[in-house]
Every structure is written in structure tokens, then in C-alpha cells.
Design a protein around this motif. Sequence first.
Motif, short mmCIF file in Angstrom:
data_model
loop_
_atom_site.label_atom_id
_atom_site.label_comp_id
_atom_site.label_asym_id
_atom_site.label_seq_id
_atom_site.Cartn_x
_atom_site.Cartn_y
_atom_site.Cartn_z
N THR A 64 -5.23 13.28 -38.39
CA THR A 64 -5.28 14.71 -38.09
C THR A 64 -5.49 14.98 -36.61
O THR A 64 -4.88 15.89 -36.04
CB THR A 64 -6.41 15.38 -38.91
OG1 THR A 64 -6.27 15.02 -40.28
CG2 THR A 64 -6.34 16.88 -38.78
N GLU A 110 -10.73 17.16 -35.00
CA GLU A 110 -11.17 17.20 -36.40
C GLU A 110 -12.10 16.03 -36.71
O GLU A 110 -13.10 16.16 -37.43
CB GLU A 110 -9.97 17.18 -37.34
CG GLU A 110 -9.09 18.42 -37.27
CD GLU A 110 -8.13 18.42 -36.10
OE1 GLU A 110 -8.17 17.45 -35.28
OE2 GLU A 110 -7.34 19.38 -35.97
N ALA A 123 -15.59 16.62 -35.34
CA ALA A 123 -16.37 17.53 -36.17
C ALA A 123 -17.01 16.77 -37.34
O ALA A 123 -18.17 17.02 -37.70
CB ALA A 123 -15.48 18.67 -36.68
N GLU A 124 -16.25 15.84 -37.94
CA GLU A 124 -16.79 15.04 -39.04
C GLU A 124 -17.92 14.14 -38.55
O GLU A 124 -18.94 13.96 -39.22
CB GLU A 124 -15.68 14.20 -39.67
CG GLU A 124 -14.62 15.01 -40.41
CD GLU A 124 -13.55 14.12 -41.05
OE1 GLU A 124 -13.81 12.92 -41.22
OE2 GLU A 124 -12.46 14.65 -41.36
N THR A 178 -9.52 9.86 -39.76
CA THR A 178 -9.14 11.25 -39.49
C THR A 178 -8.62 11.39 -38.06
O THR A 178 -7.66 12.14 -37.80
CB THR A 178 -10.34 12.19 -39.70
OG1 THR A 178 -10.75 12.13 -41.07
CG2 THR A 178 -9.98 13.63 -39.34
#
Length: 402
Positions: free
Chosen positions: A331, A335, A338-339, A327
Amino acid sequence: MGEVKTVLDRVWRVDAAGMLGVLARRLGDLDVAEEALQDAVAEALRNWGASGVPENPAGWLVQTAWRKALDALRREANGRVKVAELAAAPPGPPSGDDRLAMIFACCHPALPEPSRIALTLHAVAGLPAETVAAAFLLPRATAAQRLVRAKRHLRDHGVRIVTPPPEEFPDRLPSVLRVVYLIYNEGYLASDTVERRELAREALDLARQVSALMPGEPEPAGLAALLELHESRAAARFDGAGRIVLLEDQDRTLWDAGLITSAMRRLARAAARDRPGPYQLEAAIAAQHALAPAYERTDWATVHKLYDLLVTVRPTPVVLLGRAVATGFTTGPAEALAEVDALGGQLSTYRLWHATRAGLLRRLGRVEEATEATRRALALATNPAERDLLARRLDDLGVSAP
């Protein structure tokens, strides 16, 4: 004495699993085989200094252990009948078949899953109780008790150290594949030394054997392909000083093109069966890295899609952490962070969670938080090369390692 210890250490690292396997197959008792082999090592320490190291140290240890095991059986009333039967056919030299038989025996369905894996790591990979404890995040005493119970369980259930008939393969296959992968991982980046090349190569050989044993099953082929892809980078993973070289910095001309080609062929044959599994998907992810002409040209979109598929068949926190890394390249680091943070409750004691988080925080310019996360990763790391890498990252952040 120093030379004798050096030879014994080398023989133990390379041949312990094979020696234990051939003895356990003949004796039918893993505990007896292990105790006899330890007695043989003690005798070697006493005698080789004066008599010289034998031409075939592993063969000497097996034959000495064999004699000691028979002597122990003779002292037992219920073992005397067995001695005559065993003495007529002494064991031959250790082989790959012995290691494979050991793995299948240790992965017997009569054992609980954690005990199967712990026993195999101990008996086949030669990992001590403290390393097995670390693999399961257990206290050493708990892991030692688990090993004792597992060996007793095998003995009480009369489990023989042999490769089982084909109809029993499916029940044991998931555990067999998992322990082979764990053995490879311990060789790839060992707990207490930089790496254990001989253990990694042995695990690759075992994966190939299992794949050949079950040609109709795609997952063994997937695991063999995955380990071939990892092994293809072995020559580029460390610099001349023994320091880790990250994937993005590796000299790709040092990668083994033959192993990559072999892996791709295995993976293609496995994929043709249209039964995707976690090892095939992990191999497909590794293939994206192996086939990229340069790190900056890695197809991260495909890597992320493969991780999405992997999550559906193996939804573990570690897999989700890997997807978060992808990610970060598809992205963005915010992001991805956050994951990663969402996994904190499950992975707060996992060094790579902290290291991954540190890298993302650094990309976001959050230097103080990156420094703290790197320190946490360093505190949890045991591999010396990994600790050196994390210490160098702290240095780059302008902080001295503790």
C-alpha cells in the motif's frame, strides 16, 4: 591456560545441553547435574593445563561430573541408597535424545508457562540468567529467581528428565515448539555476539526431532520448515567483515537449495492436513522470500495475505509489526507507518519497532525523525552486528553514532 579456556568455551557452546541432559536423566535432578557439571569445568581448568586436554573433552566432563555428583550424594544420608543404584550404570555420551528429554521435562505442565520457557532457555540452550532476563524484559534478579523456583518445582514434583509417553505430548507441545524457536533465534542473532551457529543448528535438529516424534501434528513440521528456510540463508547473512547483509542485498546463489527444497516438502505435507497454525504460516511467509528470484520480485501481496491469516491465530504486536512491513510494500510507507505507530504503546522498548519506523520515515523523507528512531533502536540493540548496521544507517543519514 589460555588454550584450556578456549577448548572449554568451545565444548560448552556445543555440548553443554547434551552434557547436562545426560547427567540430569541419570541423576533425576537438574540442580545436582548442573552443580556437578560446573564442578567438573572447574577441575578441568585446574588440571588440563598440566595433564593436557583429553581426546574427548565432553566425555571427560560428563564422567568427572558424574563422579562428583555421586560423591555429593554419598555425603547425604538420603542419597546413599541412590548411589549404589546409580553407580551400576554410569552415563553414556551426550545425545540429541538427552536434549529433547530436557526440553520436555522443562516444559512440564506443572510449571507455569513463563517458567517453562525460562528454564529451557537456561538448561538446554545454556543461556545465562541475564540473557533469559533480556528475552522476557525482566530484571536479572527476577529471572534468576524464576529459574531457581522452576528447578525446585521440578524436583518437588518428581519430574523425571525423560521424553514423556505420547499421550503427554499435546500438553507440552506449544511450550516445546516455542522454546525451540527461541533457541534458534538466539543462535540466529545472538544477544552478545554476532551469531551462535552451533546453537542455531542444534535448534534445527531439535525441531526435526520433534517433527519426527509427532508425525501426525502439522505444527512441528511447520516449525522445522521455518527453521530450514531461515538456515538456508546462513551463508549469505554476513559479509567477510562480519557485518549483516540485509535480505534485499544477499547473494541468493549462496542460499542452500537443498534446505529450501526440504522445507517446501515439509510445509506441503503439513498444509495437506488442513490445520493451519502460526509456525506453518510463518514458514509460508519465509517461503515467499526463499522462492522469489530477486528481492524486487517478492510477492508482497501474498506475504500480506499470509500475515492477515497469521494475525488471526497469533495476534501479537510483533506479528502486527511484520504485517506493517508488508503493508509498506503493498500500500505504501505512509499507511505502514500508521500501523507501526499504533503499536508504540506495546513495542516502545523493542528495537525492531524503532528500526522499522526509522526505515519508513526515511522513505517518506522525514530525515530528522528517522535519525531519532534509528538512535533509539541503536540504544536498545545488544547484538554487535546489529549495532554496526544501525550505526551505518546513522552514518548514511549524516549523523555519527553515539
